[in-house]
Design an enzyme around this catalytic site. Structure first.
Site, PDB file in Angstrom:
ATOM      1  N   LYS A  83      55.758  56.823  57.738  1.00  0.00           N
ATOM      2  CA  LYS A  83      56.045  56.956  56.303  1.00  0.00           C
ATOM      3  C   LYS A  83      55.808  55.641  55.562  1.00  0.00           C
ATOM      4  CE  LYS A  83      57.986  58.375  52.451  1.00  0.00           C
ATOM      5  NZ  LYS A  83      57.079  59.052  51.511  1.00  0.00           N
ATOM      6  N   ASN A 143      52.062  52.162  58.011  1.00  0.00           N
ATOM      7  CA  ASN A 143      51.548  52.374  56.657  1.00  0.00           C
ATOM      8  C   ASN A 143      52.371  51.537  55.676  1.00  0.00           C
ATOM      9  OD1 ASN A 143      51.501  53.860  53.913  1.00  0.00           O
ATOM     10  ND2 ASN A 143      49.750  54.717  54.991  1.00  0.00           N
ATOM     11  N   ASN A 147      48.188  50.981  52.060  1.00  0.00           N
ATOM     12  CA  ASN A 147      48.044  52.051  51.077  1.00  0.00           C
ATOM     13  C   ASN A 147      47.818  51.459  49.692  1.00  0.00           C
ATOM     14  OD1 ASN A 147      48.320  54.280  49.434  1.00  0.00           O
ATOM     15  ND2 ASN A 147      50.465  54.658  49.917  1.00  0.00           N
ATOM     16  N   CYS A 184      48.589  55.185  46.376  1.00  0.00           N
ATOM     17  CA  CYS A 184      49.688  56.110  46.076  1.00  0.00           C
ATOM     18  C   CYS A 184      49.664  56.456  44.595  1.00  0.00           C
ATOM     19  CB  CYS A 184      51.037  55.518  46.436  1.00  0.00           C
ATOM     20  SG  CYS A 184      52.382  56.629  46.004  1.00  0.00           S
ATOM     21  N   ASN A 207      43.474  59.578  50.220  1.00  0.00           N
ATOM     22  CA  ASN A 207      44.845  59.852  49.838  1.00  0.00           C
ATOM     23  C   ASN A 207      44.816  61.089  48.918  1.00  0.00           C
ATOM     24  OD1 ASN A 207      47.618  59.625  49.076  1.00  0.00           O
ATOM     25  ND2 ASN A 207      47.517  57.417  49.414  1.00  0.00           N
ATOM     26  N   THR A 208      45.945  61.416  48.331  1.00  0.00           N
ATOM     27  CA  THR A 208      46.024  62.629  47.503  1.00  0.00           C
ATOM     28  C   THR A 208      45.267  62.456  46.183  1.00  0.00           C
ATOM     29  OG1 THR A 208      48.082  61.830  46.550  1.00  0.00           O
ATOM     30  CG2 THR A 208      48.249  63.345  48.414  1.00  0.00           C
ATOM     31  N   GLY A 218      42.605  64.496  54.607  1.00  0.00           N
ATOM     32  CA  GLY A 218      42.549  65.309  53.400  1.00  0.00           C
ATOM     33  C   GLY A 218      42.253  66.758  53.716  1.00  0.00           C
ATOM     34  N   GLY A 219      43.282  67.577  53.748  1.00  0.00           N
ATOM     35  CA  GLY A 219      43.104  69.014  53.894  1.00  0.00           C
ATOM     36  C   GLY A 219      42.774  69.506  55.284  1.00  0.00           C
TER      37      GLY A 219
END
Lengths: 245, 304
Positions: B46, B101, B129, B132, B194-195, B245-246
């Site tokens: 996390k 992370n 990261n 975010c 990332n998202t 991703g996905g």
């Protein structure tokens, strides 16, 4: 947590929008009243968390209100349909407290998890009073079932169409019920009013939009007096004093 | 025939390429109760910041077609608590290389976190990261320009001897220029994507579903975008890429590797199917057999 594929035994309407679904399958992961299951539904990405109303070996009862796409789909499922579920989620009610006269207060779809709790407490010889709050008479469900367990049941409706007119707090005051502990589940304003009105210890079940439902995504975190907690993992049941209103 | 699932990231040997993506596996302890997590290639824990963070108000989650939006906002106990509590718990349950992370709101914060995690032996890769979408004044801001992404990369590289992977944002006009800037600044590898920044509106209440209004869109729906970006970056850079991703199936993992990924992270799928990584690992040999793949590493970037 356990992954179980259940089969629908029955799925019937209790009111215009509230349904009771009985499922057959392995319930061994469910250890306490107030825990929940997460159902995988066709075409929906995330599972839907539904509180457990009752459970026995091989049999699970869920009560849910149609509020969105997931519960709408559930309402149309028929007997014999298989449902993929994660069971035994969350930390439920503690039914092993030393209380003698517990007061159980449910509002609307907050009522279901109190059913199995009532059963357990009565089996332990407690004098159980159950207060059920609804908006109107047409929305009432499970009153007879609670009575059949041997609980003293008081119903309040906001419009006065059945039982005590007003909120659960009004019904408690009017009944003069003497309680030494409380358990509650329902809408946040009700929980807050109840906690303010009662000067006894108790436990509250909260609701939050969840991602995973088993403690890994932090989607349903709340700040408590004891720091950040996950509604899906440390909750959904919290001690009264943990809640930050 | 025994199929070889192993892969290598900057000299770090992984038994297989499957890694739960940061934020979708906690610090591993909860998942260790679900299945034996030692079957995983690695774990990206996390996202961790210097100080503890509660994150954003709820609701933090919104359902989407073939995906979801989250706006957790980097909730974590802070780097010291991670080192003193979370990592010892994970070590008890997991004996493979760990990916740390790390997130930050300033370059100093990134470097301080990396400095502190540097002495953790089981952490074999640091994933930085810079992508975010759920925090202001940081996170994604560092990953949306080549200059700032390079600045974070260089600063972090100066304080750690461990391989540094920069986790990139897809919310940019030219991912290749940012990837190259990271590579030039010394990055050992890249994780992407990332998202994607997304939003849902509750049309009955006429307000955003998510309290923070916008959030990171992830899940199966973003898979083609991820494959495209992994393909572009892997062809433009020499350093290894972790594809993310996905990803939901063993076939997806193979596709991601053919696009150029040396390893594959599984994110949102873990939230709907806690056994996703386990099932992908178990299915990989069957998929490899069907496709005539003996060694998984042979297909990395095979599509030109």
């Amino acid at each position: 947590m356990k992954h179980v594929v259940f089969e629908i035994v029955s799925n019937r309407a209790l009111t215009d929008s509230v349904y009771e679904m009985v499922l057959a399958g392995d319930t061994s992961a469910i250890t306490r009243p107030g825990q929940f299951v997460e159902l995988s539904l066709e075409g929906l990405f995330l599972r839907r968390p539904i509180s457990v109303c009752n459970y026995d070996e091989g049999k699970l009862t869920l009560i849910y209100k149609v509020v969105g796409k997931g519960t709408e789909q559930m309402a149309h499922l028929t007997q014999g349909t298989k449902i993929d579920a994660l069971t035994g989620l969350g930390n439920g009610f503690n039914d092993e407290t030393k209380c003698n006269a517990p007061l159980l207060v449910g509002g609307g779809v907050g009522v279901p998890p109190l059913y199995r709790l009532t059963r357990n407490l009565i089996a332990k010889g407690k004098q159980v009073t159950v207060v059920l709050g609804f908006n109107t008479a047409a929305e009432i469900f499970y009153r007879e079932q609670f009575e059949a367990l041997g609980a003293k049941v008081i119903v309040a409706t906001a419009d006065g169409s059945y039982g005590v007119k007003g909120f659960v707090t009004d019904a408690i005051k009017e009944s003069g019920a003497k309680a030494d502990y409380f358990y509650s589940c329902g809408p946040l304003p009700m929980l807050r009013a109840l906690t303010t009105a009662l000067d006894i210890d108790g436990e509250i079940s909260l609701e939050e939009r969840m991602g995973c439902g088993f403690g890994i995504c932090m989607g349903c975190s709340i700040m408590t007096t004891a720091g950040a907690k996950r509604v899906c993992k440390e909750g959904p049941v919290f001690k009264k004093e943990e809640i930050v209103w | 025939m025994v199929r070889d699932l192993s892969t290598t990231l900057c000299g770090v040997e992984l038994d297989n390429p499957i890694i739960p993506a940061s934020g979708t596996f906690g610090f591993g302890a909860e998942m260790a109760d679900v299945y034996d997590i030692n079957i995983l290639g690695s774990i990206s824990f996390k996202g961790t910041t210097l100080d503890s963070r509660f994150g954003n108000p709820t609701p933090r989650i919104a359902e989407c077609s073939a995906g979801m939006i989250n706006s957790v906002g980097l909730q974590n106990p802070g780097i010291d608590a991670v080192i003193n509590h979370e990592l010892p718990e994970l070590r008890k349950r997991f004996h493979k290389p760990i990916i740390a992370n790390i997130s930050g709101f300033s370059i100093d914060e990134y470097t301080e976190c990396c400095r502190r995690i540097d002495s953790e032996k089981q952490v074999e890769i640091i994933e930085v990261n810079v992508s975010c979408p759920n925090v202001h004044n940081g996170g994604m801001a560092f990953g949306t320009s080549p200059e700032s992404a390079a600045a974070v990369t260089a600063a972090v590289k100066a304080v750690t001897t461990k391989p540094v992977f920069i986790k990139l944002s897809p919310n940019v006009t030219d991912i290749v220029s940012i990837a190259r800037a990271c590579e030039d600044a010394g990055a050992d590898g890249l994780t992407l994507i990332n998202t994607m920044l997304g939003m849902r509106i509750d049309i009955a209440r006429r307000r955003p579903v998510i309290a923070n209004k916008m959030g990171g869109f992830s899940g199966r729906a973003i898979f083609p975008v991820a494959v495209r970006m992994v393909y572009q970056v892997a062809n433009a850079c020499k350093i290894p890429v972790i594809g993310c991703g996905g990803v939901a199936t063993a076939e997806d993992a193979v596709e991601m590797m053919m696009a150029g990924a040396s390893a594959v992270q599984v994110g949102a799928e873990n939230l709907r199917n806690p056994f996703a990584c386990k099932q992908i690992i178990e299915n990989l040999p069957k998929v490899m057999e069907r496709l005539g793949i003996e060694r998984l590493r042979d297909i990395i970037g095979i599509v030109k």
